[in-house]
Design a protein around this motif. Structure first.
Motif, mmCIF file in Angstrom:
data_model
loop_
_atom_site.group_PDB
_atom_site.id
_atom_site.type_symbol
_atom_site.label_atom_id
_atom_site.label_comp_id
_atom_site.label_asym_id
_atom_site.label_seq_id
_atom_site.Cartn_x
_atom_site.Cartn_y
_atom_site.Cartn_z
ATOM 1 N N UNK A 97 3.623 -4.119 7.341
ATOM 2 C CA UNK A 97 3.403 -2.752 6.886
ATOM 3 C C UNK A 97 1.995 -2.255 7.171
ATOM 4 N N UNK A 98 1.060 -3.182 7.303
ATOM 5 C CA UNK A 98 -0.326 -2.727 7.402
ATOM 6 C C UNK A 98 -0.811 -2.581 8.837
ATOM 7 N N UNK A 99 -0.110 -3.189 9.785
ATOM 8 C CA UNK A 99 -0.627 -3.178 11.146
ATOM 9 C C UNK A 99 0.074 -2.154 12.006
ATOM 10 N N UNK B 64 -0.994 -8.149 -2.428
ATOM 11 C CA UNK B 64 -0.804 -6.704 -2.431
ATOM 12 C C UNK B 64 -2.126 -5.992 -2.747
ATOM 13 N N UNK C 79 -4.539 -6.134 0.185
ATOM 14 C CA UNK C 79 -4.189 -5.232 1.284
ATOM 15 C C UNK C 79 -4.401 -3.775 0.890
ATOM 16 N N UNK C 80 -4.165 -3.456 -0.391
ATOM 17 C CA UNK C 80 -4.428 -2.091 -0.853
ATOM 18 C C UNK C 80 -5.904 -1.745 -0.669
ATOM 19 N N UNK C 81 -6.761 -2.669 -1.089
ATOM 20 C CA UNK C 81 -8.198 -2.426 -0.959
ATOM 21 C C UNK C 81 -8.608 -2.281 0.493
ATOM 22 N N UNK D 285 -2.065 2.737 -2.747
ATOM 23 C CA UNK D 285 -0.967 2.461 -3.656
ATOM 24 C C UNK D 285 0.066 1.525 -3.027
ATOM 25 N N UNK D 286 0.496 1.822 -1.811
ATOM 26 C CA UNK D 286 1.580 1.024 -1.244
ATOM 27 C C UNK D 286 1.119 0.040 -0.172
ATOM 28 N N UNK D 287 -0.181 -0.061 0.068
ATOM 29 C CA UNK D 287 -0.709 -1.043 1.021
ATOM 30 C C UNK D 287 -0.026 -0.950 2.379
ATOM 31 N N UNK D 288 -0.098 0.223 3.003
ATOM 32 C CA UNK D 288 0.405 0.334 4.375
ATOM 33 C C UNK D 288 -0.700 0.863 5.262
ATOM 34 N N UNK E 216 -6.709 -1.453 3.089
ATOM 35 C CA UNK E 216 -6.164 -0.250 3.731
ATOM 36 C C UNK E 216 -6.879 1.007 3.253
ATOM 37 N N UNK F 247 7.838 1.995 -1.114
ATOM 38 C CA UNK F 247 8.487 1.556 0.119
ATOM 39 C C UNK F 247 9.494 0.463 -0.190
#
Lengths: 135, 292, 336
Positions: B192-194, B163, B166-168, A46-49, B170, A6
Motif C-alpha cells: 500500500x505504501x509503495x 501500521x 508506516x503512518x508516520x 490515517x491509512x498508511x498508504x 507516509x 482500506x
C-alpha cells in the motif's frame, strides 16, 4: 469531513477504493458542495498508504468534476451525486420493491450468497447492455 | 528532476561471495520505492551502497547526482534492526541529532516524540521495538533528507507498530515530497505504501518499475497446453508451468493478450513478486549473503 | 560530535576523575610527614655513601600506610595503560560495530573521519591528562622513598614515574581502539589489548629502553673488598661479581674479566678458595686480588632519568600517533 479506510483483501486498487468512498459519501449526502476532503497528509497518516495514491484518487475525482483543489486550502467538493430531492423521494418505493423481491427469492430457496450472486450478475449485465447501447 | 538513484553495473562482493551483481537501475525522485526480495538477496547491500556505508566492488552508483558518502545531509538512513544507543535517553538522541545535523528540525523531532507518547527521559535501551524504530525514524527525518533509506524497518514490529510506523513515514513523505526507498522481505508490508518496486533475488535485480505499470502489464494466462514461445513478440514469459493438458503462464506484456484460447487474469503485486522469485530459482533463497 | 563523545564517555571520565582525586588526596595527606622524615633522616642532604642513611629512612618511613600507598601508586601507573586500553579503547569502536550504532551515527551529518578523530583526541587527551596528574602526584610523593630504595631509573620504577606513564596510557588507549575496530568484538578486543599492552610493557624496558641512550661503561681493577656474589663449582670454575661501582644506576651488565679480557670463570686454586681451602674467606679474597682481574660494567646513571623519560615518551607517543592514523584510515576506508 469523511474518513477513509482500506480493505486490503478486496482486490480493488487502493486509489479506486478512495474514489468509491468519496462517491458513496456524495451519493448518500454525507458530503455536500463546499465540503473539504481530508488533506493528503491526513489520509496517509490515517491509512498508511502512498501519498501518490491519494493524489491520484483526488486527480481522478477532479477530472470527473466532483472536486476542485484550491491551492493552500485543500480539495473541495463542487458537485453532489445525491440527485436532488426527486431522486431521494424515489428511494423509498424502490427499496420497498427490492424488499418484496428479496422475500420472493428467499421463498424460492435462495440463500444469501445465491441472492448476492444473482444481484451482481444481473446488475453487471444490465450495466454492460446500457454501456453497449450508448457506445 | 534528477533521479534519486542511478546505478550502472553495480556489483558488491565480500571476498568470494557476491552480494549484488551487475545492478543497473534508475529510480526517479519523488517516489516511495519498495525493495523486495527474500532474506539474503542483497537488499541491505544495495541500501548500504546507496548511503555510502559500502563502496562498490565494480560499477557506479550516483545518489541525487553525486557519488554517495556517509555524513551527507541529503541522505537519511535507518539501518536494519533500527540501532539506537541503549544507554542514552530519547532526549539525548534528539540532542545529538541537533548537534550533528546543521539542518536539524527541532520542532519536527519534538512534535513526533510527543505524538508518539515517548518519554524523553526514557533510556533508548528500554524502548519497545516499535518505539525504537520510531525514534530511529525521527532521527532520520529530522535532519530533513532529500532521500530516506530504510532497511527492513518494519520486519521486527507487531502489526500495530508496523501500521503506526508506516503512518508516520507516509505523512512525512506526503508533507515534504521526500523520496523514500524501503526494503522488506514481505510484499504485504510494502503493497500500500509503495508506488515503485524493485524485486531483488539472489543478488540480481529481476524487475523494477512503477507499481501501476507493473500491475497493468503483468497477466496470468491459463489455457490448453502449448509452447510459451508461440506468444509472439513483446511478451515476456516470467513464469510457466504446465500440466499434461494445461499451461499457466505469467507474462509481461504491454499489449493486451487477445488470443481467445487464453483466459487472462490480473495479478496483484504479491503474485508478480512471487513469479519473479520463482523465475530466479528457489536455490537463491537459501543463500545468506547479507552482511550485517 | 564533541557533545556526543562527552555524553557517551562521561561515566568513564567521572570514574577516572574520582580515581585520580582519591589517589592525589591520599598522597597529599601523608606527604608532609614523609617529607619531614626525609629531611630529619639526613638522606635529603646526603651526597655520597648514603646507603646506611637510606636503609634507616626506608625502615622509618615504611609504615603500613606508606607501604600500601607506595605500592598502590606504582601499581596504578603500571596498570593504567591496560585498564585504559581495555575499558576505554577496545570497546570505543567495537561496541558501536557490535550494536550497529555506527550505522546510526555515520548517517548524521558528520564524516567518519571527524567522528573517529573527535573520539580519539577527546578520550585520548582525557587519558593523557589522567595519567599526567596521577604520575605527577605519585612521582612527587614517592621521590624520598625512591631515593632510599633502588632509585627511579631502575626498570621496575621507571615506567611508573615521570612522564612516560602518559605515553604508555595513550598507547594503551590507541592500541585498544585499533584492535577493537579490527576485531569488531568488545570482549575479544579487550583480551587481545591486554596481551598487547603487557607485551609492550615488558618489551620496552628490557629490549628497547637501553637503546634510547648511550650507556656508560667502566673498567676498574677488581676489588675483593667489594664482592657481591661468589660461586665455586666442584670442577674449580668460579663466578664472581663485584658490587656496582655507582649507586642508584640502572645496571645493564656487570662482569668480572680475567687477564685475557674474557669473562673470568677460573680455574682457581682449590687450596686457596673453595670448600677444601684452609684459609677461609679472607685467604680466598686475597688470592682473587692477585689474579689481575678487571670489573667491567655498563650502566645508565640516575642523572639520565629525565632525558631518558622524554625520549621514551617521544617514542611511545610516535607509536600512538601511528596507531591513531591507522584507525582513522581504517574507519574511513574499510568498515561498513
Amino acid at each position: 469531513m469523511i474518513e477513509f479506510h482500506l480493505d486490503a483483501r478486496s482486490g480493488v486498487a487502493p486509489y479506486l477504493q478512495l474514489i468509491q468512498q468519496v462517491r458513496h459519501a456524495l451519493r448518500l449526502g454525507m458530503l455536500k458542495e463546499g465540503d473539504r476532503l481530508p488533506t493528503v497528509k491526513d489520509v496517509v497518516a490515517r491509512v498508511a498508504i502512498n501519498p501518490n495514491t491519494v493524489l491520484k484518487a483526488y486527480r481522478e475525482l477532479e477530472y470527473e468534476g466532483l472536486v476542485q483543489p484550491r491551492p493552500g486550502l485543500g480539495t473541495f467538493v463542487t458537485r453532489t451525486l445525491a440527485g436532488g430531492d426527486e431522486a431521494i423521494a424515489a428511494h423509498e418505493p424502490l427499496r420497498r420493491e427490492l424488499t418484496d423481491w428479496l422475500g420472493r427469492a428467499r421463498a424460492a430457496g435462495l440463500d444469501d450468497e445465491d441472492v448476492e450472486a444473482l444481484l451482481i450478475s444481473t446488475f453487471r449485465e444490465f450495466s454492460e447492455e446500457r454501456a453497449g447501447r450508448r457506445g | 528532476m534528477t533521479d534519486a538513484v542511478t546505478t550502472t553495473g553495480l556489483t558488491k562482493r565480500y571476498g568470494r561471495r557476491t552480494a549484488l551483481s551487475d545492478c543497473t537501475l534508475n529510480i526517479p525522485a519523488g517516489h516511495v520505492v519498495g525493495l523486495v526480495g527474500p532474506n539474503g538477496a542483497g537488499k541491505s547491500t544495495l541500501l548500504q551502497l546507496t548511503c555510502g556505508l559500502l563502496a562498490p566492488t565494480e560499477g557506479r552508483i550516483e545518489v541525487l547526482g553525486h557519488t554517495p558518502h556517509t555524513g551527507s545531509p541529503r541522505l537519511g538512513f535507518v539501518a536494519q534492526d533500527t540501532p539506537v544507543y541503549g544507554n542514552l535517553t530519547v532526549a539525548d538522541h534528539l540532542r545529538f541529532g541537533a548537534h550533528l545535523n546543521p539542518g536539524w528540525d527541532k520542532a519536527l523531532a519534538q512534535r513526533r516524540i510527543a505524538e508518539l507518547g515517548l518519554d524523553p527521559s526514557q533510556r533508548a535501551g528500554k524502548l519497545s521495538g516499535g518505539q525504537r524504530a520510531q525514534l530511529a525514524l525521527t532521527l532520520a527525518i529530522a535532519k530533513r533528507p532529500e532521500l530516506l533509506l530504510l532497511d527492513e524497518p518494519v520486519a521486527a514490529l507487531d502489526p500495530l507498530a508496523r501500521r503506526e510506523f508506516l503512518q508516520g513515514l507516509m505523512s512525512y513523505a506526503a508533507e515534504n515530497g521526500t523520496s523514500v526507498v524501503m526494503s522488506s522481505h514481505l510484499v504485504a508490508d510494502l503493497e500500500r505504501v509503495c508506488d515503485y518496486l524493485i524485486v531483488l533475488v539472489a543478488s540480481r535485480v529481476r524487475v523494477h518499475g512503477d507499481v501501476d505499470e507493473l500491475l497493468g502489464t503483468h497477466h496470468r494466462l491459463t489455457g490448453p497446453r502449448r509452447d510459451p514461445d508461440t506468444l509472439g513478440p513483446g511478451r515476456e514469459v516470467v513464469q510457466a508451468s504446465h500440466t499434461d493438458v494445461q499451461s499457466t503462464l505469467v507474462v509481461r506484456s504491454t499489449a493486451p493478450v487477445d488470443d481467445p484460447s487464453w483466459t487472462s487474469d490480473r495479478l496483484d503485486l504479491e503474485d508478480i513478486v512471487l513469479a519473479y522469485m520463482a523465475q530466479a530459482g528457489t536455490h537463491g533463497r537459501d543463500r545468506v549473503l547479507e552482511k550485517r | 560530535m564533541i557533545w556526543l563523545t562527552w555524553r557517551q564517555f562521561r561515566v568513564q571520565a567521572w570514574v577516572a576523575a574520582v580515581f585520580a582525586v582519591a589517589i592525589a588526596a591520599a598522597l597529599a595527606a601523608t606527604a608532609p610527614h614523609l617529607f619531614d622524615l626525609y629531611q630529619s633522616s639526613g638522606l635529603a642532604d646526603c651526597t655520597s655513601n648514603c646507603g646506611d642513611l637510606a636503609d634507616t629512612f626506608v625502615i622509618q618511613a615504611g609504615t603500613r600506610l606508606n607501604t600500601i600507598l607506595y605500592g598502590v601508586g606504582t601499581a596504578a601507573l603500571l596498570l593504567m595503560p591496560a585498564l585504559v586500553g581495555i575499558f576505554w579503547g577496545a570497546p570505543m569502536v567495537a561496541r558501536e560495530l557490535e550494536t550497529g550504532t555506527h550505522r546510526l551515527v555515520w548517517n548524521q551529518t558528520v564524516s567518519r573521519r571527524r567522528w573517529i578523530l573527535t573520539k580519539l583526541i577527546g578520550i585520548g587527551l582525557t587519558t593523557a591528562v589522567t595519567a599526567a596528574v596521577v604520575s605527577a602526584v605519585v612521582t612527587w610523593w614517592a621521590a624520598p622513598l625512591d631515593d632510599g630504595r633502588a632509585g627511579r631509573i631502575s626498570p621496575e620504577l621507571f615506567s611508573a614515574r615521570g612522564v612516560v606513564p602518559i605515553g604508555y596510557a595513550a598507547l594503551g588507549f590507541a592500541a585498544g581502539v585499533l584492535i577493537g575496530m579490527l576485531l569488531r568484538r568488545s570482549i575479544a578486543a579487550m583480551a587481545v589489548t591486554l596481551l598487547a599492552i603487557v607485551l609492550v610493557q615488558v618489551a620496552v624496558p628490557f629490549f628497547v629502553r637501553e637503546h634510547l641512550t648511550t650507556p656508560v661503561s667502566s673498567s676498574t681493577p677488581f676489588d675483593p673488598e667489594n664482592i657481591a656474589s661468589l660461586g665455586i663449582s666442584e670442577d674449580n670454575t668460579i663466578t664472581v661479581h663485584a658490587a656496582s661501582p655507582v649507586e642508584d644506576a640502572w645496571e645493564l651488565s656487570n662482569v668480572t674479566l680475567g687477564p685475557d679480557g674474557e669473562e673470568f670463570e677460573g680455574p682457581i686454586d682449590p687450596a686457596k678458595c673453595g670448600p677444601d681451602a684452609a684459609g677461609g674467606k679472607r685467604e680466598c679474597d686475597r688470592y682473587l686480588g692477585t689474579l689481575n682481574l678487571t670489573q667491567k660494567s655498563t650502566y645508565i646513571p640516575a642523572d639520565r632519568f629525565w632525558s631518558l623519560q622524554w625520549r621514551e615518551l617521544g617514542l611511545l607517543l610516535s607509536v600512538t600517533a601511528l596507531l591513531g592514523l591507522a584507525s582513522v584510515w581504517w574507519i574511513s576506508r574499510k568498515v561498513a
